[in-house]
Write a protein that holds these residues in place. Structure first.
Motif, PDB file in Angstrom:
ATOM      1  N   LEU A  26      44.577   5.267   9.275  1.00  0.00           N
ATOM      2  CA  LEU A  26      44.686   4.265   8.227  1.00  0.00           C
ATOM      3  C   LEU A  26      45.963   4.543   7.455  1.00  0.00           C
ATOM      4  CD1 LEU A  26      43.531   2.000   6.385  1.00  0.00           C
ATOM      5  CD2 LEU A  26      42.392   3.819   5.085  1.00  0.00           C
ATOM      6  N   ALA A  27      46.799   3.532   7.308  1.00  0.00           N
ATOM      7  CA  ALA A  27      48.038   3.672   6.536  1.00  0.00           C
ATOM      8  C   ALA A  27      48.096   2.544   5.510  1.00  0.00           C
ATOM      9  CB  ALA A  27      49.258   3.619   7.442  1.00  0.00           C
ATOM     10  N   VAL A  28      48.069   2.926   4.234  1.00  0.00           N
ATOM     11  CA  VAL A  28      48.097   1.962   3.142  1.00  0.00           C
ATOM     12  C   VAL A  28      49.317   2.236   2.285  1.00  0.00           C
ATOM     13  CG1 VAL A  28      46.865   1.065   1.133  1.00  0.00           C
ATOM     14  CG2 VAL A  28      45.567   1.885   3.101  1.00  0.00           C
ATOM     15  N   GLN A  29      50.156   1.228   2.147  1.00  0.00           N
ATOM     16  CA  GLN A  29      51.286   1.348   1.224  1.00  0.00           C
ATOM     17  C   GLN A  29      50.816   0.852  -0.130  1.00  0.00           C
ATOM     18  OE1 GLN A  29      55.257   0.125   2.386  1.00  0.00           O
ATOM     19  NE2 GLN A  29      55.504  -0.884   0.416  1.00  0.00           N
ATOM     20  N   TYR A  57      56.550   1.385   6.754  1.00  0.00           N
ATOM     21  CA  TYR A  57      56.776   0.090   7.393  1.00  0.00           C
ATOM     22  C   TYR A  57      55.774  -0.227   8.507  1.00  0.00           C
ATOM     23  CZ  TYR A  57      60.936   0.001   4.589  1.00  0.00           C
ATOM     24  OH  TYR A  57      61.780   0.001   3.514  1.00  0.00           O
ATOM     25  N   ASP A  58      55.116   0.776   9.046  1.00  0.00           N
ATOM     26  CA  ASP A  58      54.124   0.553  10.104  1.00  0.00           C
ATOM     27  C   ASP A  58      52.716   0.635   9.511  1.00  0.00           C
ATOM     28  OD1 ASP A  58      53.295   0.011  12.675  1.00  0.00           O
ATOM     29  OD2 ASP A  58      53.248   2.102  13.281  1.00  0.00           O
ATOM     30  N   ARG A  59      52.548   0.098   8.331  1.00  0.00           N
ATOM     31  CA  ARG A  59      51.280   0.196   7.596  1.00  0.00           C
ATOM     32  C   ARG A  59      50.254  -0.809   8.105  1.00  0.00           C
ATOM     33  NH1 ARG A  59      55.335  -2.000   4.209  1.00  0.00           N
ATOM     34  NH2 ARG A  59      55.104  -4.254   4.155  1.00  0.00           N
ATOM     35  N   ASP A  60      48.992  -0.512   7.803  1.00  0.00           N
ATOM     36  CA  ASP A  60      47.910  -1.433   8.114  1.00  0.00           C
ATOM     37  C   ASP A  60      47.787  -2.500   7.034  1.00  0.00           C
ATOM     38  OD1 ASP A  60      46.872  -0.098  10.491  1.00  0.00           O
ATOM     39  OD2 ASP A  60      46.328   1.502   9.102  1.00  0.00           O
ATOM     40  N   CYS A  61      48.042  -2.103   5.789  1.00  0.00           N
ATOM     41  CA  CYS A  61      47.976  -3.044   4.680  1.00  0.00           C
ATOM     42  C   CYS A  61      48.779  -2.505   3.503  1.00  0.00           C
ATOM     43  CB  CYS A  61      46.529  -3.321   4.273  1.00  0.00           C
ATOM     44  SG  CYS A  61      45.640  -1.869   3.718  1.00  0.00           S
ATOM     45  N   LYS A  62      48.987  -3.386   2.546  1.00  0.00           N
ATOM     46  CA  LYS A  62      49.731  -3.019   1.346  1.00  0.00           C
ATOM     47  C   LYS A  62      48.910  -3.433   0.133  1.00  0.00           C
ATOM     48  CE  LYS A  62      53.783  -4.983   0.993  1.00  0.00           C
ATOM     49  NZ  LYS A  62      55.072  -5.589   0.657  1.00  0.00           N
ATOM     50  N   PHE A  63      48.741  -2.503  -0.816  1.00  0.00           N
ATOM     51  CA  PHE A  63      48.107  -2.801  -2.089  1.00  0.00           C
ATOM     52  C   PHE A  63      49.199  -3.089  -3.103  1.00  0.00           C
ATOM     53  CE2 PHE A  63      43.982  -0.040  -1.711  1.00  0.00           C
ATOM     54  CZ  PHE A  63      43.595  -0.783  -0.615  1.00  0.00           C
ATOM     55  N   ILE A  64      49.029  -4.160  -3.859  1.00  0.00           N
ATOM     56  CA  ILE A  64      49.937  -4.483  -4.954  1.00  0.00           C
ATOM     57  C   ILE A  64      49.089  -4.454  -6.216  1.00  0.00           C
ATOM     58  CG2 ILE A  64      51.526  -6.205  -5.895  1.00  0.00           C
ATOM     59  CD1 ILE A  64      51.692  -7.239  -2.880  1.00  0.00           C
ATOM     60  N   GLU A  92      48.029  -7.266   1.115  1.00  0.00           N
ATOM     61  CA  GLU A  92      48.746  -7.919   2.206  1.00  0.00           C
ATOM     62  C   GLU A  92      48.424  -7.141   3.471  1.00  0.00           C
ATOM     63  OE1 GLU A  92      52.926  -8.069   1.319  1.00  0.00           O
ATOM     64  OE2 GLU A  92      52.622  -9.380  -0.406  1.00  0.00           O
ATOM     65  N   GLY A  93      48.147  -7.855   4.550  1.00  0.00           N
ATOM     66  CA  GLY A  93      47.796  -7.195   5.805  1.00  0.00           C
ATOM     67  C   GLY A  93      46.303  -7.246   6.040  1.00  0.00           C
ATOM     68  N   SER A  94      45.791  -6.255   6.727  1.00  0.00           N
ATOM     69  CA  SER A  94      44.397  -6.217   7.152  1.00  0.00           C
ATOM     70  C   SER A  94      43.433  -5.912   5.997  1.00  0.00           C
ATOM     71  CB  SER A  94      44.213  -5.155   8.241  1.00  0.00           C
ATOM     72  OG  SER A  94      42.847  -4.947   8.505  1.00  0.00           O
ATOM     73  N   LEU A  95      42.581  -6.895   5.670  1.00  0.00           N
ATOM     74  CA  LEU A  95      41.562  -6.659   4.644  1.00  0.00           C
ATOM     75  C   LEU A  95      40.533  -5.641   5.134  1.00  0.00           C
ATOM     76  CD1 LEU A  95      40.918 -10.219   3.166  1.00  0.00           C
ATOM     77  CD2 LEU A  95      42.022  -8.286   2.054  1.00  0.00           C
ATOM     78  N   GLU A  96      40.263  -5.665   6.418  1.00  0.00           N
ATOM     79  CA  GLU A  96      39.321  -4.701   6.997  1.00  0.00           C
ATOM     80  C   GLU A  96      39.821  -3.269   6.780  1.00  0.00           C
ATOM     81  OE1 GLU A  96      37.735  -3.425  11.396  1.00  0.00           O
ATOM     82  OE2 GLU A  96      38.180  -5.541  11.042  1.00  0.00           O
ATOM     83  N   LYS A  97      41.097  -3.046   7.043  1.00  0.00           N
ATOM     84  CA  LYS A  97      41.678  -1.718   6.839  1.00  0.00           C
ATOM     85  C   LYS A  97      41.737  -1.377   5.347  1.00  0.00           C
ATOM     86  CE  LYS A  97      42.808  -0.024  10.904  1.00  0.00           C
ATOM     87  NZ  LYS A  97      42.442   1.314  11.350  1.00  0.00           N
ATOM     88  N   ALA A  98      41.987  -2.383   4.516  1.00  0.00           N
ATOM     89  CA  ALA A  98      42.008  -2.149   3.069  1.00  0.00           C
ATOM     90  C   ALA A  98      40.653  -1.634   2.594  1.00  0.00           C
ATOM     91  CB  ALA A  98      42.390  -3.428   2.330  1.00  0.00           C
ATOM     92  N   LEU A  99      39.584  -2.164   3.151  1.00  0.00           N
ATOM     93  CA  LEU A  99      38.242  -1.719   2.781  1.00  0.00           C
ATOM     94  C   LEU A  99      37.986  -0.282   3.220  1.00  0.00           C
ATOM     95  CD1 LEU A  99      36.181  -4.942   3.487  1.00  0.00           C
ATOM     96  CD2 LEU A  99      36.667  -3.923   1.257  1.00  0.00           C
ATOM     97  N   GLU A 100      38.643   0.161   4.284  1.00  0.00           N
ATOM     98  CA  GLU A 100      38.482   1.542   4.745  1.00  0.00           C
ATOM     99  C   GLU A 100      39.017   2.548   3.721  1.00  0.00           C
ATOM    100  OE1 GLU A 100      39.673   2.564   8.722  1.00  0.00           O
ATOM    101  OE2 GLU A 100      39.076   0.591   9.456  1.00  0.00           O
TER     102      GLU A 100
END
Length: 115
Positions: A26-29, A57-64, A92-100
């Protein structure tokens, strides 16, 4: 707070997580907006956790999110789904990964309860 203070505090909180039994990647920026604006990333890779002061840059999602709200997310006092639905957190990106990301937060809360 400055970006450096926000990053240091975020890393202190997140690195308390015992993620040794969490497989996968899991990679979250995290993009901090407002006071202390800047970016860093949190990466979970096969039971190891990394928090670094760079864009990923190869993230699953980004939190702002604001620094205040991210610190609350990281220590478990603000639920990510609640923050998202109320507009405090943009993803931005995968909401599923954001939930992880919640698994990392849960590991922080578990460790804090043991203290």
């Amino acid at each position: 707070m400055t970006y450096e203070e926000i990053f240091k505090k975020s890393k202190e909180i997140i690195m308390q997580s015992d993620v040794s039994d969490i497989p996968g990647h899991l990679a979250v920026q995290i993009n901090i907006i407002g006071e202390g604006e800047g970016a860093f990333y949190v990466e979970l890779k096969d039971g190891a956790l990394y928090v670094e002061p760079y864009e990923y840059y190869d993230r699953d999602c980004k939190f702002i999110v604001s620094a205040k709200d991210f610190l609350k997310l990281a220590n478990g006092s603000l639920n990510a789904v609640f923050a998202y639905t109320t507009g405090k957190l943009k993803v931005e990106g995968s909401l599923e990964k954001a939930l992880e990301f919640q698994r990392i937060v849960d590991a922080v809360k578990t460790k804090q309860k043991k203290k």
